[in-house]
Write a protein that holds these residues in place. Structure first.
Motif, PDB file in Angstrom:
ATOM      1  N   TRP A 154       6.127  35.204  -8.622  1.00 41.42           N
ATOM      2  CA  TRP A 154       6.950  36.289  -8.100  1.00 41.42           C
ATOM      3  C   TRP A 154       7.212  37.314  -9.197  1.00 41.42           C
ATOM      4  O   TRP A 154       7.402  36.964 -10.349  1.00 41.42           O
ATOM      5  N   ASN A 155       7.242  38.578  -8.815  1.00 43.82           N
ATOM      6  CA  ASN A 155       7.531  39.651  -9.765  1.00 43.82           C
ATOM      7  C   ASN A 155       8.481  40.649  -9.118  1.00 43.82           C
ATOM      8  O   ASN A 155       8.092  41.301  -8.152  1.00 43.82           O
ATOM      9  N   PRO A 156       9.700  40.825  -9.601  1.00 42.27           N
ATOM     10  CA  PRO A 156      10.313  39.976 -10.627  1.00 42.27           C
ATOM     11  C   PRO A 156      10.530  38.576 -10.061  1.00 42.27           C
ATOM     12  O   PRO A 156       9.996  38.253  -9.009  1.00 42.27           O
ATOM     13  N   GLU A 157      11.330  37.783 -10.694  1.00 45.94           N
ATOM     14  CA  GLU A 157      11.553  36.404 -10.247  1.00 45.94           C
ATOM     15  C   GLU A 157      11.961  36.357  -8.779  1.00 45.94           C
ATOM     16  O   GLU A 157      12.542  37.302  -8.246  1.00 45.94           O
ATOM     17  N   LEU A 158      11.688  35.223  -8.163  1.00 48.33           N
ATOM     18  CA  LEU A 158      12.041  35.015  -6.764  1.00 48.33           C
ATOM     19  C   LEU A 158      13.538  35.231  -6.572  1.00 48.33           C
ATOM     20  O   LEU A 158      14.347  34.589  -7.244  1.00 48.33           O
ATOM     21  N   PRO A 159      13.920  36.148  -5.678  1.00 48.82           N
ATOM     22  CA  PRO A 159      15.352  36.353  -5.429  1.00 48.82           C
ATOM     23  C   PRO A 159      15.940  35.166  -4.676  1.00 48.82           C
ATOM     24  O   PRO A 159      15.217  34.349  -4.114  1.00 48.82           O
ATOM     25  N   GLU A 160      17.254  35.114  -4.668  1.00 43.39           N
ATOM     26  CA  GLU A 160      17.932  34.020  -3.965  1.00 43.39           C
ATOM     27  C   GLU A 160      17.570  34.017  -2.485  1.00 43.39           C
ATOM     28  O   GLU A 160      17.410  32.975  -1.870  1.00 43.39           O
ATOM     29  N   ARG A 161      17.440  35.210  -1.917  1.00 40.08           N
ATOM     30  CA  ARG A 161      17.073  35.338  -0.494  1.00 40.08           C
ATOM     31  C   ARG A 161      16.066  36.469  -0.324  1.00 40.08           C
ATOM     32  O   ARG A 161      16.144  37.481  -0.997  1.00 40.08           O
ATOM     33  N   LEU A 162      15.166  36.264   0.641  1.00 38.43           N
ATOM     34  CA  LEU A 162      14.251  37.319   1.044  1.00 38.43           C
ATOM     35  C   LEU A 162      14.828  37.985   2.284  1.00 38.43           C
ATOM     36  O   LEU A 162      15.470  37.328   3.107  1.00 38.43           O
ATOM     37  N   THR A 163      14.581  39.283   2.421  1.00 37.79           N
ATOM     38  CA  THR A 163      14.971  39.950   3.654  1.00 37.79           C
ATOM     39  C   THR A 163      14.049  39.457   4.766  1.00 37.79           C
ATOM     40  O   THR A 163      12.968  38.914   4.487  1.00 37.79           O
ATOM     41  N   PRO A 164      14.418  39.638   6.029  1.00 39.54           N
ATOM     42  CA  PRO A 164      13.524  39.224   7.113  1.00 39.54           C
ATOM     43  C   PRO A 164      12.135  39.871   7.003  1.00 39.54           C
ATOM     44  O   PRO A 164      11.118  39.209   7.234  1.00 39.54           O
ATOM     45  N   LYS A 165      12.091  41.142   6.622  1.00 38.04           N
ATOM     46  CA  LYS A 165      10.802  41.839   6.476  1.00 38.04           C
ATOM     47  C   LYS A 165       9.979  41.239   5.334  1.00 38.04           C
ATOM     48  O   LYS A 165       8.774  41.028   5.471  1.00 38.04           O
TER      49      LYS A 165
END
Length: 71
Positions: free
Chosen positions: A31-42
């Motif tokens: 992931w770039n940047p690091e994987l966020p805590e949550r992804l948006t639905p899109k």
């Protein structure tokens, strides 16, 4: 002879990209940047489409079925 791994970068949103690599060892994701805590639905829809594309390529390489378990 071992086939080289195949990588592709997908832009999921303005803030997030993912590089997916498939090869003899399976699949790796960066992931770039690091994987966020949550992804948006899109972002989640786009990630799943990207993952599906690359897992289809992996299945072709191994000549069989690839199973994904998502929690």
């Amino acid at each position: 002879m071992t086939e080289a791994a195949e990588s592709k970068t997908f832009r999921l949103s303005r803030r997030l990209c993912v590089e997916i690599t498939v090869g003899a060892g399976g699949m790796a994701v960066e992931w770039n940047p690091e994987l966020p805590e949550r992804l948006t639905p899109k972002e989640l829809r786009r990630y799943r489409a990207a993952r599906h594309e690359m897992l289809s390529r992996l299945a072709e390489r191994v000549g069989g079925t690839v199973l994904v378990v998502e929690r």
